[in-house]
Motif scaffolding. Structure first.
Motif, PDB file in Angstrom:
ATOM      1  N   LEU A 181       9.690  -5.810   4.091  1.00 27.99           N
ATOM      2  CA  LEU A 181       8.667  -6.358   4.973  1.00 27.99           C
ATOM      3  C   LEU A 181       8.175  -5.273   5.936  1.00 27.99           C
ATOM      4  O   LEU A 181       6.964  -5.130   6.160  1.00 27.99           O
ATOM      5  N   LEU A 182       9.088  -4.484   6.458  1.00 34.52           N
ATOM      6  CA  LEU A 182       8.711  -3.382   7.336  1.00 34.52           C
ATOM      7  C   LEU A 182       7.833  -2.375   6.577  1.00 34.52           C
ATOM      8  O   LEU A 182       6.819  -1.909   7.099  1.00 34.52           O
ATOM      9  N   ILE A 183       8.200  -2.060   5.359  1.00 35.10           N
ATOM     10  CA  ILE A 183       7.398  -1.154   4.523  1.00 35.10           C
ATOM     11  C   ILE A 183       5.998  -1.740   4.335  1.00 35.10           C
ATOM     12  O   ILE A 183       4.995  -1.031   4.456  1.00 35.10           O
ATOM     13  N   PHE A 184       5.917  -3.027   4.033  1.00 37.88           N
ATOM     14  CA  PHE A 184       4.632  -3.695   3.832  1.00 37.88           C
ATOM     15  C   PHE A 184       3.754  -3.522   5.069  1.00 37.88           C
ATOM     16  O   PHE A 184       2.591  -3.133   4.980  1.00 37.88           O
ATOM     17  N   TYR A 185       4.318  -3.775   6.256  1.00 39.73           N
ATOM     18  CA  TYR A 185       3.558  -3.645   7.505  1.00 39.73           C
ATOM     19  C   TYR A 185       3.225  -2.187   7.820  1.00 39.73           C
ATOM     20  O   TYR A 185       2.144  -1.893   8.323  1.00 39.73           O
ATOM     21  N   GLU A 186       4.125  -1.282   7.520  1.00 37.79           N
ATOM     22  CA  GLU A 186       3.840   0.142   7.735  1.00 37.79           C
ATOM     23  C   GLU A 186       2.669   0.605   6.872  1.00 37.79           C
ATOM     24  O   GLU A 186       1.805   1.358   7.327  1.00 37.79           O
ATOM     25  N   GLU A 187       2.646   0.144   5.626  1.00 40.31           N
ATOM     26  CA  GLU A 187       1.554   0.523   4.729  1.00 40.31           C
ATOM     27  C   GLU A 187       0.236  -0.116   5.163  1.00 40.31           C
ATOM     28  O   GLU A 187      -0.811   0.512   5.058  1.00 40.31           O
ATOM     29  N   GLN A 188       0.304  -1.338   5.672  1.00 42.86           N
ATOM     30  CA  GLN A 188      -0.909  -1.946   6.217  1.00 42.86           C
ATOM     31  C   GLN A 188      -1.471  -1.075   7.335  1.00 42.86           C
ATOM     32  O   GLN A 188      -2.671  -0.794   7.376  1.00 42.86           O
ATOM     33  N   GLN A 189      -0.600  -0.668   8.222  1.00 46.60           N
ATOM     34  CA  GLN A 189      -1.043   0.159   9.345  1.00 46.60           C
ATOM     35  C   GLN A 189      -1.576   1.506   8.851  1.00 46.60           C
ATOM     36  O   GLN A 189      -2.617   1.978   9.296  1.00 46.60           O
ATOM     37  N   ARG A 190      -0.868   2.129   7.937  1.00 50.63           N
ATOM     38  CA  ARG A 190      -1.266   3.446   7.436  1.00 50.63           C
ATOM     39  C   ARG A 190      -2.651   3.419   6.805  1.00 50.63           C
ATOM     40  O   ARG A 190      -3.445   4.341   6.989  1.00 50.63           O
ATOM     41  N   TRP A 191      -2.961   2.356   6.064  1.00 49.03           N
ATOM     42  CA  TRP A 191      -4.245   2.265   5.368  1.00 49.03           C
ATOM     43  C   TRP A 191      -5.308   1.534   6.181  1.00 49.03           C
ATOM     44  O   TRP A 191      -6.417   1.311   5.699  1.00 49.03           O
ATOM     45  N   GLY A 192      -4.979   1.153   7.428  1.00 46.88           N
ATOM     46  CA  GLY A 192      -5.963   0.503   8.288  1.00 46.88           C
ATOM     47  C   GLY A 192      -6.293  -0.906   7.870  1.00 46.88           C
ATOM     48  O   GLY A 192      -7.382  -1.403   8.131  1.00 46.88           O
ATOM     49  N   VAL A 193      -5.329  -1.574   7.239  1.00 42.66           N
ATOM     50  CA  VAL A 193      -5.535  -2.933   6.742  1.00 42.66           C
ATOM     51  C   VAL A 193      -5.264  -3.919   7.879  1.00 42.66           C
ATOM     52  O   VAL A 193      -4.180  -3.943   8.452  1.00 42.66           O
TER      53      VAL A 193
END
Length: 108
Positions: free
Chosen positions: A65-77
């Motif tokens: 879940l943390l990875i999912f949120y980190e990737e959202q942030q990284r890609w500006g989602v």
């Protein structure tokens, strides 16, 4: 799936599917602005990442879940207006009747 493989899958999906014009917005978009994105997430089964799979979620561990949120942030989602997913759904899953869980979380 390893955490690294999961991060790659999520990152590739966000990179290829999330519209460039919506990345890293300085405001929270309206639902109408991101409805098409929400529908893509729903079709993929990614609207409620922390919910158990039997209630329509991804059943992610805390680490994923943390990875999912980190990737959202990284890609500006943008996470969208997800109070129901983040707060109401988990309460229904934990304290609701089976009927409430089925109707409230799966919409069926």
């Amino acid at each position: 799936m390893t955490d690294g493989d999961f991060r790659r899958e999520v990152g590739q999906f966000f990179e290829s599917e999330y519209p460039e014009e919506l990345r890293h917005l300085p405001h929270r978009p309206t639902f109408s602005e991101v409805e098409h994105w929400h529908r893509k997430l729903h079709a993929k089964g990614w609207v409620a990442p922390a919910w158990p799979a039997e209630y329509g979620g991804m059943g992610l561990s805390a680490a994923k879940l943390l990875i999912f949120y980190e990737e959202q942030q990284r890609w500006g989602v943008n996470r969208g207006r997800d109070m129901g997913v983040q707060m109401v759904g988990p309460l229904i899953i934990k304290f609701g009747t089976q009927t409430q869980r089925t109707i409230g979380c799966r919409g069926s």
